[in-house]
Write an enzyme that holds these catalytic residues in place. Structure first.
Site, short mmCIF file in Angstrom:
data_model
loop_
_atom_site.label_atom_id
_atom_site.label_comp_id
_atom_site.label_asym_id
_atom_site.label_seq_id
_atom_site.Cartn_x
_atom_site.Cartn_y
_atom_site.Cartn_z
N HIS A 126 -1.76 4.35 -2.41
CA HIS A 126 -1.02 4.62 -1.19
C HIS A 126 -0.82 6.16 -0.69
O HIS A 126 0.20 6.32 -0.10
CB HIS A 126 0.23 3.74 -1.42
CG HIS A 126 -0.09 2.37 -1.24
ND1 HIS A 126 0.75 1.39 -1.77
CD2 HIS A 126 -1.17 1.69 -0.97
CE1 HIS A 126 0.30 0.19 -1.31
NE2 HIS A 126 -0.93 0.30 -1.03
N CYS B 188 -6.76 16.80 13.09
CA CYS B 188 -7.89 17.02 12.26
C CYS B 188 -8.28 16.51 10.88
O CYS B 188 -9.27 16.43 10.31
CB CYS B 188 -8.13 18.63 12.27
SG CYS B 188 -7.05 19.44 11.03
#
Ligand code: BJW
Ligand code: ZN
Length: 243
Positions: free
Chosen positions: A121, A132
């Site tokens: 996670h 980006c």
């Protein structure tokens, strides 16, 4: 608290396994003072996941989400690894192969010395640009009050996996493969309700490997465990892992 016979059965499985995988969740950091998500004192008792841990929540109110993560980073920065993290770091040093698969984002396993680690996670100590995708380590505590921007102009967000987002593909694949190939899986301090992470535990069961669950409470995974050791991770791991 499990009796000596159950502990000895766990100890024997650990001793005889050459290749071990541990799947950990928030419960292993509870003894370090890091709040879990579910349960009586869990974060989701006070906060709604859909307000704080989804990409929609961040789009709607980046400042609120940022503030919540800053609060958690401050708490975790003051926390130290506990005997549970330390026992797993020792196993990595003594076994031919040991892989830690964690759902935790707190970085306490690394602080305890674990190196062969998959973070399913993500990590609270990385920031990622929403435009980006560039990621950077950032240990600033406290964070600036408003989420800063990347060189490309995009907002920076915590480098964690929110609900509805895919897990890092290669990390998940490698974790599933390790679970299918191990001699023993330890499932420590997780409610085992969040998928696909919980699937790592089921992968070991489906491959026919023994699984030890360590948790003070029952979970949906309990019926699949070979041995369930009811208790706190630090205490139980210290008893079943070599010193
Ligand atoms: C102790 C202890 C002590 C206490 N010692 N133990 C199937 C059905 C329905 C829904 C889904 C499904 N499959 C997937 C979903 C959706 C969703 C999901 O699983 N929902 C369920 C809740 C129903 N999953 C997702 O959205 C995942 N993504 C996904 O599926 O993507 C698909 C996709 C593919 C392609 C394109 C797009 C999408 C992502 C899940 C991300 C989870 N994120 C969070 C937040 C991370 C960042 C942050 O920290 O802020 O991860 S939520 C939270 O839950 C966190 C944890 O890692 C995760 C698991 O929790 P954990 O670690 O088990 O903690 P707790 O609190 O639940 O349990 C603690 C346990 O410790 C308890 O059992 C205690 O008893 C025990 N304990 N003291 C030992 N001393
Ligand atoms: Zn950018």
């Amino acid at each position: 608290m499990p009796g000596e016979a159950e502990i000895e059965a766990g100890r024997r499985l650990v001793r005889e396994a050459g290749q071990i995988v541990a799947l950990t969740g928030a419960g292993i950091s509870a003894e370090s003072g890091v709040p879990t998500f579910r349960g009586a004192d869990g974060l989701w008792k006070t906060y709604r996941p859909e307000d704080l841990a989804t990409p929609e929540a961040f789009r709607r109110n980046p400042a609120l989400v940022w503030e919540w993560y800053d609060w958690r980073r401050q708490r975790i920065a003051a926390a130290r690894p506990n005997p549970g993290h330390e026992a797993l770091a020792r196993l990595e040093k003594t076994k031919p192969r040991f892989t830690l698969v964690t759902q935790n984002v707190d970085g306490l396993h690394q602080l305890a010395g674990s190196r062969n680690l998959h973070e399913l996670h993500g990590c609270l100590w990385t920031l990622r640009c929403v435009d980006c995708g560039e990621e950077r380590e950032d240990r600033t505590v406290p964070l600036p009050a408003i989420p800063p921007r990347c060189a490309c102009g995009g907002l920076l967000r915590p480098g964690v996996v929110w609900f509805g987002e895919p897990l890092p593909v290669e990390t998940l694949q490698a974790s599933l493969e390790e679970a299918r190939a191990c001699d023993l899986l330890l499932v420590v301090g997780t409610s085992a309700v969040v998928y696909p992470a919980a699937g790592v535990a089921h992968a070991a069961v489906e491959a026919g490997h023994p699984v030890i669950e360590i948790n003070p409470d029952e979970t949906p995974f309990t019926p699949h465990a070979t041995i369930s050791l009811r208790g706190r991770a630090g205490e139980i791991l210290r008893r079943i892992c070599p010193p």
